[in-house]
Design a protein around this motif. Sequence first.
Motif, PDB file in Angstrom:
ATOM      1  N   ASN A  12       0.832  -1.210   0.000  1.00  0.00           N
ATOM      2  CA  ASN A  12       0.000   0.000   0.000  1.00  0.00           C
ATOM      3  C   ASN A  12       0.863   1.256   0.000  1.00  0.00           C
ATOM      4  OD1 ASN A  12      -2.431  -1.416   0.024  1.00  0.00           O
ATOM      5  ND2 ASN A  12      -2.463  -1.537   2.256  1.00  0.00           N
ATOM      6  N   GLU A  13       2.001   1.184   0.690  1.00  0.00           N
ATOM      7  CA  GLU A  13       2.898   2.333   0.780  1.00  0.00           C
ATOM      8  C   GLU A  13       4.170   2.042  -0.006  1.00  0.00           C
ATOM      9  OE1 GLU A  13       3.575   3.469   4.814  1.00  0.00           O
ATOM     10  OE2 GLU A  13       1.434   3.492   5.332  1.00  0.00           O
ATOM     11  N   PHE A  14       4.419   2.838  -1.040  1.00  0.00           N
ATOM     12  CA  PHE A  14       5.615   2.644  -1.857  1.00  0.00           C
ATOM     13  C   PHE A  14       5.931   3.923  -2.623  1.00  0.00           C
ATOM     14  CE2 PHE A  14       2.180   1.761  -4.793  1.00  0.00           C
ATOM     15  CZ  PHE A  14       2.617   2.275  -6.012  1.00  0.00           C
ATOM     16  N   MET A  15       7.096   3.942  -3.228  1.00  0.00           N
ATOM     17  CA  MET A  15       7.545   5.076  -4.029  1.00  0.00           C
ATOM     18  C   MET A  15       8.263   4.559  -5.266  1.00  0.00           C
ATOM     19  SD  MET A  15      10.300   8.034  -3.038  1.00  0.00           S
ATOM     20  CE  MET A  15      11.679   7.052  -3.621  1.00  0.00           C
ATOM     21  N   VAL A  16       8.225   5.331  -6.339  1.00  0.00           N
ATOM     22  CA  VAL A  16       8.978   5.028  -7.555  1.00  0.00           C
ATOM     23  C   VAL A  16       9.829   6.245  -7.895  1.00  0.00           C
ATOM     24  CG1 VAL A  16       8.870   4.445 -10.004  1.00  0.00           C
ATOM     25  CG2 VAL A  16       7.159   3.508  -8.425  1.00  0.00           C
ATOM     26  N   GLU A  17      11.091   6.028  -8.163  1.00  0.00           N
ATOM     27  CA  GLU A  17      11.957   7.105  -8.621  1.00  0.00           C
ATOM     28  C   GLU A  17      11.832   7.206 -10.134  1.00  0.00           C
ATOM     29  OE1 GLU A  17      16.660   8.482  -8.452  1.00  0.00           O
ATOM     30  OE2 GLU A  17      15.933   6.833  -7.195  1.00  0.00           O
ATOM     31  N   LEU A  18      11.453   8.375 -10.641  1.00  0.00           N
ATOM     32  CA  LEU A  18      11.189   8.543 -12.079  1.00  0.00           C
ATOM     33  C   LEU A  18      12.478   8.867 -12.829  1.00  0.00           C
ATOM     34  CD1 LEU A  18       7.791  10.483 -11.922  1.00  0.00           C
ATOM     35  CD2 LEU A  18       8.234   8.013 -11.824  1.00  0.00           C
ATOM     36  N   SER A  19      13.409   7.935 -12.772  1.00  0.00           N
ATOM     37  CA  SER A  19      14.729   8.150 -13.370  1.00  0.00           C
ATOM     38  C   SER A  19      14.702   8.102 -14.893  1.00  0.00           C
ATOM     39  CB  SER A  19      15.713   7.098 -12.843  1.00  0.00           C
ATOM     40  OG  SER A  19      15.224   5.792 -13.095  1.00  0.00           O
ATOM     41  N   GLY A  20      13.633   7.540 -15.473  1.00  0.00           N
ATOM     42  CA  GLY A  20      13.543   7.474 -16.931  1.00  0.00           C
ATOM     43  C   GLY A  20      12.740   8.608 -17.535  1.00  0.00           C
ATOM     44  N   SER A  21      12.385   9.593 -16.726  1.00  0.00           N
ATOM     45  CA  SER A  21      11.587  10.721 -17.214  1.00  0.00           C
ATOM     46  C   SER A  21      12.471  11.879 -17.647  1.00  0.00           C
ATOM     47  CB  SER A  21      10.615  11.201 -16.128  1.00  0.00           C
ATOM     48  OG  SER A  21       9.636  10.242 -15.871  1.00  0.00           O
ATOM     49  N   PHE A 114       7.031   9.098  -8.085  1.00  0.00           N
ATOM     50  CA  PHE A 114       5.631   8.753  -7.911  1.00  0.00           C
ATOM     51  C   PHE A 114       5.524   8.139  -6.522  1.00  0.00           C
ATOM     52  CE2 PHE A 114       2.211   5.595  -7.884  1.00  0.00           C
ATOM     53  CZ  PHE A 114       1.138   6.372  -8.306  1.00  0.00           C
ATOM     54  N   ILE A 115       4.617   8.662  -5.703  1.00  0.00           N
ATOM     55  CA  ILE A 115       4.446   8.138  -4.351  1.00  0.00           C
ATOM     56  C   ILE A 115       2.987   7.749  -4.171  1.00  0.00           C
ATOM     57  CG2 ILE A 115       4.110  10.462  -3.372  1.00  0.00           C
ATOM     58  CD1 ILE A 115       5.510   9.383  -0.811  1.00  0.00           C
ATOM     59  N   SER A 116       2.766   6.541  -3.660  1.00  0.00           N
ATOM     60  CA  SER A 116       1.400   6.067  -3.479  1.00  0.00           C
ATOM     61  C   SER A 116       0.657   6.963  -2.501  1.00  0.00           C
ATOM     62  CB  SER A 116       1.388   4.620  -2.984  1.00  0.00           C
ATOM     63  OG  SER A 116       1.873   4.525  -1.652  1.00  0.00           O
ATOM     64  N   SER A 117      -0.667   6.983  -2.638  1.00  0.00           N
ATOM     65  CA  SER A 117      -1.485   7.842  -1.782  1.00  0.00           C
ATOM     66  C   SER A 117      -1.298   7.496  -0.310  1.00  0.00           C
ATOM     67  CB  SER A 117      -2.953   7.705  -2.183  1.00  0.00           C
ATOM     68  OG  SER A 117      -3.773   8.551  -1.421  1.00  0.00           O
ATOM     69  N   ASP A 118      -1.261   6.200   0.000  1.00  0.00           N
ATOM     70  CA  ASP A 118      -1.095   5.795   1.395  1.00  0.00           C
ATOM     71  C   ASP A 118       0.266   6.206   1.941  1.00  0.00           C
ATOM     72  OD1 ASP A 118      -3.599   4.701   1.548  1.00  0.00           O
ATOM     73  OD2 ASP A 118      -2.953   2.641   1.228  1.00  0.00           O
ATOM     74  N   ALA A 119       1.301   6.115   1.099  1.00  0.00           N
ATOM     75  CA  ALA A 119       2.639   6.508   1.547  1.00  0.00           C
ATOM     76  C   ALA A 119       2.710   8.011   1.782  1.00  0.00           C
ATOM     77  CB  ALA A 119       3.687   6.090   0.519  1.00  0.00           C
ATOM     78  N   ALA A 120       2.083   8.786   0.894  1.00  0.00           N
ATOM     79  CA  ALA A 120       2.113  10.243   1.040  1.00  0.00           C
ATOM     80  C   ALA A 120       1.400  10.686   2.306  1.00  0.00           C
ATOM     81  CB  ALA A 120       1.483  10.904  -0.181  1.00  0.00           C
ATOM     82  N   LYS A 121       0.369   9.926   2.694  1.00  0.00           N
ATOM     83  CA  LYS A 121      -0.421  10.301   3.863  1.00  0.00           C
ATOM     84  C   LYS A 121       0.075   9.643   5.147  1.00  0.00           C
ATOM     85  CE  LYS A 121      -4.429  11.037   0.898  1.00  0.00           C
ATOM     86  NZ  LYS A 121      -5.798  10.604   0.511  1.00  0.00           N
ATOM     87  N   ASN A 122       1.105   8.807   5.017  1.00  0.00           N
ATOM     88  CA  ASN A 122       1.749   8.243   6.199  1.00  0.00           C
ATOM     89  C   ASN A 122       2.281   9.379   7.065  1.00  0.00           C
ATOM     90  OD1 ASN A 122       4.492   7.552   7.501  1.00  0.00           O
ATOM     91  ND2 ASN A 122       3.624   5.526   7.164  1.00  0.00           N
ATOM     92  N   GLU A 170      -3.676   4.778  -6.898  1.00  0.00           N
ATOM     93  CA  GLU A 170      -3.765   6.178  -6.496  1.00  0.00           C
ATOM     94  C   GLU A 170      -2.431   6.673  -5.940  1.00  0.00           C
ATOM     95  OE1 GLU A 170      -6.965   7.111  -3.925  1.00  0.00           O
ATOM     96  OE2 GLU A 170      -8.502   6.772  -5.460  1.00  0.00           O
ATOM     97  N   GLY A 171      -2.053   7.860  -6.388  1.00  0.00           N
ATOM     98  CA  GLY A 171      -0.801   8.427  -5.920  1.00  0.00           C
ATOM     99  C   GLY A 171      -0.573   9.819  -6.451  1.00  0.00           C
ATOM    100  N   PHE A 172       0.631  10.317  -6.199  1.00  0.00           N
ATOM    101  CA  PHE A 172       0.991  11.682  -6.561  1.00  0.00           C
ATOM    102  C   PHE A 172       2.332  11.686  -7.286  1.00  0.00           C
ATOM    103  CE2 PHE A 172      -1.513  11.671  -2.702  1.00  0.00           C
ATOM    104  CZ  PHE A 172      -2.494  12.623  -2.951  1.00  0.00           C
ATOM    105  N   VAL A 173       2.481  12.636  -8.196  1.00  0.00           N
ATOM    106  CA  VAL A 173       3.757  12.894  -8.844  1.00  0.00           C
ATOM    107  C   VAL A 173       4.419  14.049  -8.108  1.00  0.00           C
ATOM    108  CG1 VAL A 173       4.897  13.710 -10.948  1.00  0.00           C
ATOM    109  CG2 VAL A 173       3.041  12.034 -11.092  1.00  0.00           C
ATOM    110  N   LEU A 174       5.683  13.865  -7.733  1.00  0.00           N
ATOM    111  CA  LEU A 174       6.466  14.922  -7.105  1.00  0.00           C
ATOM    112  C   LEU A 174       7.612  15.297  -8.034  1.00  0.00           C
ATOM    113  CD1 LEU A 174       5.437  13.053  -4.548  1.00  0.00           C
ATOM    114  CD2 LEU A 174       7.044  14.468  -3.288  1.00  0.00           C
TER     115      LEU A 174
END
Length: 348
Positions: A12-21, A114-122, A170-174
């Motif tokens: 539920n809580e995770f993050m992705v580093e957008l290194s290919g963007s 990219f950070i999941s909604s649950d992780a952002a609200k942790n 569900e998540g957010f782009v930072l």
Amino acid sequence: MTSIASLNDLPNEFMVELSGSMIISLEGEQADSYLHGQITVNINKLDKVTARHFAHCDNKGKTWATGYVTRHASKLLLLTNADAGNQSLAQLNKYGVFSKVDIVDDTPCYNGYFISSDAAKNSNTQTLLRELFGTDELEKLFGSSQNEASTLKKVESEQGVIFTANTSREGFVLLLTKDASDRFEENISAHSLPCFSHTVFDAIQIESVHPMLDSEAIGEYVPQMINVQALNGIDFDKGCYMGQEVVARTRFLGKNKRAAYSFKLEGHVSVKPGDSLEKQLGDNWRVAGKVIKVAALESETWFIAVLNNDTTSEDLHRLADNNAITCYPNSLPYSIEQQASNIVKKRR
């Protein structure tokens, strides 16, 4: 980076580093007017609390790049994948010499996540995000719906921007400046939040049927053929922009017969952009379309293909170069029907 077998294994809580963007910035006296004449959305109406999907086309209406557009301070930012971004940057600079605007690859100045909604609200992560973006603003963002493609809510500060991604997960782009990203990554590491490679975000976008173009697909498709209108990424009521005549004609004359669909294959399968798909018709198979983006995880492979827009989830397909691999398209998570326009055609 943590490895993962399938999207269903995501916590539920995770993050992705957008290194290919790639992040392209436009700044200067005529940045707004110039970009307004280049991409498919109305930059004049892009406020400081919103992000949008967009497409950037050639003069024949064929898409060079797709992604997100938003503002940060005095800059306009385009977030896209690297292949499409390099093409888009070259074309923006080609015509930008006639305007008072600086157009650069600003990827070195930002880190994307990219950070999941649950992780952002942790509580741990949220404390840092509140420091970066402000408590009141962040509360409004977290309280907004993430299911509306037309409303990508955003908050910005000197440290960067955060906006809803309207993806299936569900998540957010930072997009954070270097100093802010150092603090963010230290926080993530300290609290052992799982961090995945960019391939996971590609798979999430494919699952969400958010179109992305690798080199083989750049300049091949009108935006409606890859569902950009379904993500509210085309403003048909705005003025002229690159490819506008073709994009408008495709809509108003009903000429588009193509759409993008996602597929999931079991296992790590060899499939690449440009590969052909065939569709079963009775006892025969016919060429149906081509793959435009692939994301291969350890035990499943996701891809998007452009097919006839009347394709259903019951239509059996196979890889033309490996006909032992058969698959059905996933149901679209949105409608590809175009909403009514505010344009009133005047007749003399």
